[in-house]
Design a protein around this motif. Structure first.
Motif, mmCIF file in Angstrom:
data_model
loop_
_atom_site.group_PDB
_atom_site.id
_atom_site.type_symbol
_atom_site.label_atom_id
_atom_site.label_comp_id
_atom_site.label_asym_id
_atom_site.label_seq_id
_atom_site.Cartn_x
_atom_site.Cartn_y
_atom_site.Cartn_z
ATOM 1 N N UNK A 55 0.855 -1.183 0.000
ATOM 2 C CA UNK A 55 0.000 0.000 0.000
ATOM 3 C C UNK A 55 0.895 1.238 0.000
ATOM 4 N N UNK A 56 0.323 2.350 -0.421
ATOM 5 C CA UNK A 56 1.034 3.631 -0.442
ATOM 6 C C UNK A 56 0.436 4.524 0.631
ATOM 7 N N UNK A 57 1.302 5.150 1.437
ATOM 8 C CA UNK A 57 0.807 6.041 2.476
ATOM 9 C C UNK A 57 1.916 6.866 3.086
ATOM 10 N N UNK A 58 1.618 7.471 4.238
ATOM 11 C CA UNK A 58 2.535 8.393 4.911
ATOM 12 C C UNK A 58 3.053 9.423 3.923
ATOM 13 N N UNK A 59 2.128 9.933 3.108
ATOM 14 C CA UNK A 59 2.482 10.888 2.052
ATOM 15 C C UNK A 59 2.009 12.278 2.433
ATOM 16 N N UNK A 60 2.942 13.224 2.441
ATOM 17 C CA UNK A 60 2.579 14.629 2.613
ATOM 18 C C UNK A 60 3.616 15.501 1.927
ATOM 19 N N UNK A 61 3.184 16.742 1.622
ATOM 20 C CA UNK A 61 4.062 17.696 0.950
ATOM 21 C C UNK A 61 3.902 19.071 1.573
ATOM 22 N N UNK A 62 4.957 19.846 1.437
ATOM 23 C CA UNK A 62 4.918 21.232 1.870
ATOM 24 C C UNK A 62 3.801 21.961 1.128
#
Length: 199
Positions: free
Chosen positions: A96-103
């Protein structure tokens, strides 16, 4: 590998580079995670301090079923976000894809799309996975629209799946892409990256 050149375990595109996550990235990631809106749909609260960010990264790195990356902007090598494969099962060929964040400064730009392009390419072309899944809150309509635009397949809803940060229970909508669908999704991601220009 397609759409990503690998160098020293890093994945490089036109505007961003994914580098293996380390606790040394904590300060930059704490800054990139400062926007509460970024964490609105996350199952975990935003770290309130640098020690909390270091602790969160430490837990992520301790999970053997994860491949964690910091996202660097190529123009100045600034760390602008994070993304991961988790629940990685090489024997079954899935993650799975996760723990994704951006400025916040990355909104509307190519960073998120290219990060997914690089991560999916790594998963399918380098790791040989057969399936990648993404899940989202049933109230996060923006995320749902984005997944549909990329050609991901809606699989179903896990009802009352998780507790939100406010204590309410959320339904989780699952989307996926399979290896034989990856070329089509890759082309859509390449088109989105080109349309959004440089970071």
């Amino acid at each position: 590998m397609t759409a990503a050149m690998m160098s020293n375990d890093s994945l490089s595109g036109r505007t961003v580079r994914l580098v293996p996550l380390s606790v040394d990235h904590a300060e930059a990631l704490f800054t990139s995670a400062s926007d509460p809106e970024v964490w609105r749909w996350m199952p975990r609260p935003r770290p309130d301090s640098l020690p909390e960010m270091r602790a969160m990264i430490g837990r992520m790195l301790a999970d053997q079923a994860r491949r964690c990356f910091a996202v660097q902007r190529l123009t100045d090598d600034t760390v602008i976000g994070s993304t991961s494969l988790y629940e990685l099962d090489l024997a079954e060929g899935r993650a799975e894809v996760g723990a994704t964040w951006f400025d916040r400064s990355c909104r509307g730009g190519p960073c998120n799309a290219e990060s997914k392009l690089l991560l999916f390419g790594y998963a399918f072309d380098a790791l040989g996975l057969v399936r990648i899944a993404l899940r989202t809150d049933n109230l996060n309509e923006r995320s749902q629209r984005a997944m549909k635009r990329l050609g991901l397949t809606y699989e179903g809803t896990l009802r009352s799946h998780m507790v939100r940060q406010d204590g309410t229970r959320r339904d989780s909508l699952y989307y996926s892409v399979l290896a034989d669908e990856w070329p089509s999704v890759r082309d859509k991601l390449l088109t989105r990256v080109a349309a959004k220009g440089t970071a």
